[in-house]
Design an enzyme around this catalytic site. Structure first.
Site, mmCIF file in Angstrom:
data_model
loop_
_atom_site.group_PDB
_atom_site.id
_atom_site.type_symbol
_atom_site.label_atom_id
_atom_site.label_comp_id
_atom_site.label_asym_id
_atom_site.label_seq_id
_atom_site.Cartn_x
_atom_site.Cartn_y
_atom_site.Cartn_z
ATOM 1 N N PHE A 1 86.911 40.794 30.995
ATOM 2 C CA PHE A 1 86.665 41.217 29.620
ATOM 3 C C PHE A 1 86.085 42.617 29.526
ATOM 4 C CE2 PHE A 1 86.163 36.506 29.745
ATOM 5 C CZ PHE A 1 87.435 36.238 29.258
ATOM 6 N N HIS B 113 90.191 34.718 33.988
ATOM 7 C CA HIS B 113 88.861 34.778 34.588
ATOM 8 C C HIS B 113 88.944 35.046 36.089
ATOM 9 C CE1 HIS B 113 88.336 32.416 30.892
ATOM 10 N NE2 HIS B 113 87.095 32.866 30.879
ATOM 11 N N GLU C 97 81.991 42.442 24.069
ATOM 12 C CA GLU C 97 81.830 43.364 25.184
ATOM 13 C C GLU C 97 81.777 44.812 24.712
ATOM 14 O OE1 GLU C 97 82.884 39.531 26.742
ATOM 15 O OE2 GLU C 97 83.857 40.770 25.210
ATOM 16 N N GLN D 159 80.382 38.759 31.376
ATOM 17 C CA GLN D 159 80.328 37.394 31.890
ATOM 18 C C GLN D 159 81.434 37.143 32.910
ATOM 19 O OE1 GLN D 159 80.482 33.666 29.237
ATOM 20 N NE2 GLN D 159 78.309 34.175 29.437
ATOM 21 N N PHE D 160 82.604 37.707 32.656
ATOM 22 C CA PHE D 160 83.683 37.809 33.643
ATOM 23 C C PHE D 160 84.224 39.228 33.534
ATOM 24 C CE2 PHE D 160 83.411 33.297 32.997
ATOM 25 C CZ PHE D 160 83.669 32.757 34.251
#
Length: 342
Positions: A102, A143, A76, A98-99
């Protein structure tokens, strides 16, 4: 995995407007902005061939090619750094986490570089940093976070979190066109929620960053909220209406900068305020809003400002514990009853 991917893959261009889900509204917005402006490109983990973890970027690489839809390694910090560098060179990156949990891996570059670059030497970072946030889908503590308050104390950033398809498309387009960095939070529970299917216009439109909306008119009590909790607030308002309480619901849409005018107008109208957010109550965005109301609308209040948030623990993986952890309709109803009776 290959069979599942092939079945779900959408290579064709999405229609403009129509009745869409939350996730399709965002996909439409990104696609249209990439068509409108060749400087716009997408970067992130699995955004290309796989189409994104939640399929927001599905089909983009087939249409725009790998030079504008860039799959990256799992870093990230590298994604944020590459986006910032590209933005300084005149590009308009849309970087996906992506989530959203992060985003912490890119925190230093977001807060110490992207947010301060214009202040430091007059160069803006026209980049969008977007990703799925929130709990309620049994994804566990790594998440499921809501990270809005992490960035509230960082001048130079803008933060957006829509609650419906119309706003999601209008705000992603506005964010991409913005001359400064925008954090765009998408609650994953909303992506394909059937009750959120909504007709949106075929014509190009944006939703102005920095403007809240009155999701429900009322006179007895205001609930100020955003994202997925707008639905919780609306459901609670319906239940309270059967008890004779007329509840106003304010959907902030933009979290930084806050729409002070709409917030204070609602306070002056109802004189009782409940602030609702999904993140843990302590240190949450509700404290900033409560402080604003205390400083600028104290004389209008007929009761203390009440905050409803999650319990101060990581998000549990167990479904029953997760439900207990998060604000539910019953929690909002109970808090509103007490506030109304004050």
């Amino acid at each position: 995995m290959a069979t599942a991917l092939k079945k779900e893959h959408k290579a064709e261009r999405p229609a403009r407007g129509g009745v869409v889900t939350f996730v399709e509204a965002i996909r439409q917005g990104i696609w249209e902005e990439m068509e409108r402006d060749e400087r716009v490109f997408v970067i992130g983990e699995d955004v290309g061939v796989y189409g994104g973890a939640f399929k927001v970027t599905d089909g983009l690489i087939d249409h725009f090619g790998p030079e504008r839809v860039i799959d990256t390694p799992i870093s990230e910090a590298a994604i944020v750094g590459a986006a910032c560098g590209a933005a300084l060179m005149g590009m308009r990156p849309v970087a996906e986490f992506q989530f959203i949990d992060f985003i912490s891996c890119g925190f230093d570059m977001l807060t110490n570089f992207a947010a301060k670059c214009r202040y430091r030497w007059g160069a803006g970072i026209p980049a969008v940093f977007r990703g799925p946030c929130g709990a309620g889908v049994h994804a566990g503590p790594f998440h499921s976070q809501n990270v809005e308050s992490f960035f509230m104390n960082t001048p130079g950033l803008k933060m957006v979190e829509p609650s419906n398809p119309y706003d999601a498309k209008g705000l992603i387009k506005a964010a991409i066109r913005d001359p400064d960095p925008v954090l765009f939070f998408e609650h994953k529970k909303l992506y394909r929620l059937p009750r959120l299917r909504q007709e949106i216009p075929e014509d190009d439109y944006i939703v102005e960053i920095g403007r809240a909306r009155v999701a429900r008119e009322g006179h007895d009590l205001s609930i100020i909220t955003f994202g997925a909790q707008v639905l919780t607030a609306l459901d609670a308002a319906e239940e309270l209406e059967r008890e004779g309480l007329d509840i106003e619901v304010i959907d902030l849409r933009t979290l930084l900068p806050l729409d002070k005018e709409t917030i204070l107008a609602s306070v002056r109208k109802t004189s009782k305020v409940l602030i609702l957010h999904e993140a843990p109550r302590t240190g949450g965005i509700g404290g900033e809003i409560a402080g604003l109301i205390a400083e600028e609308a104290f004389e209008w209040l007929d009761a203390p400002v009440v905050r409803v948030g999650a319990i101060d623990t990581p998000v549990p993986y167990s479904p029953p514990l997760e439900e207990y952890h998060l604000p539910q309709v019953r929690d909002v109803v109970d808090a509103a009853r007490k506030l109304a009776a004050y």
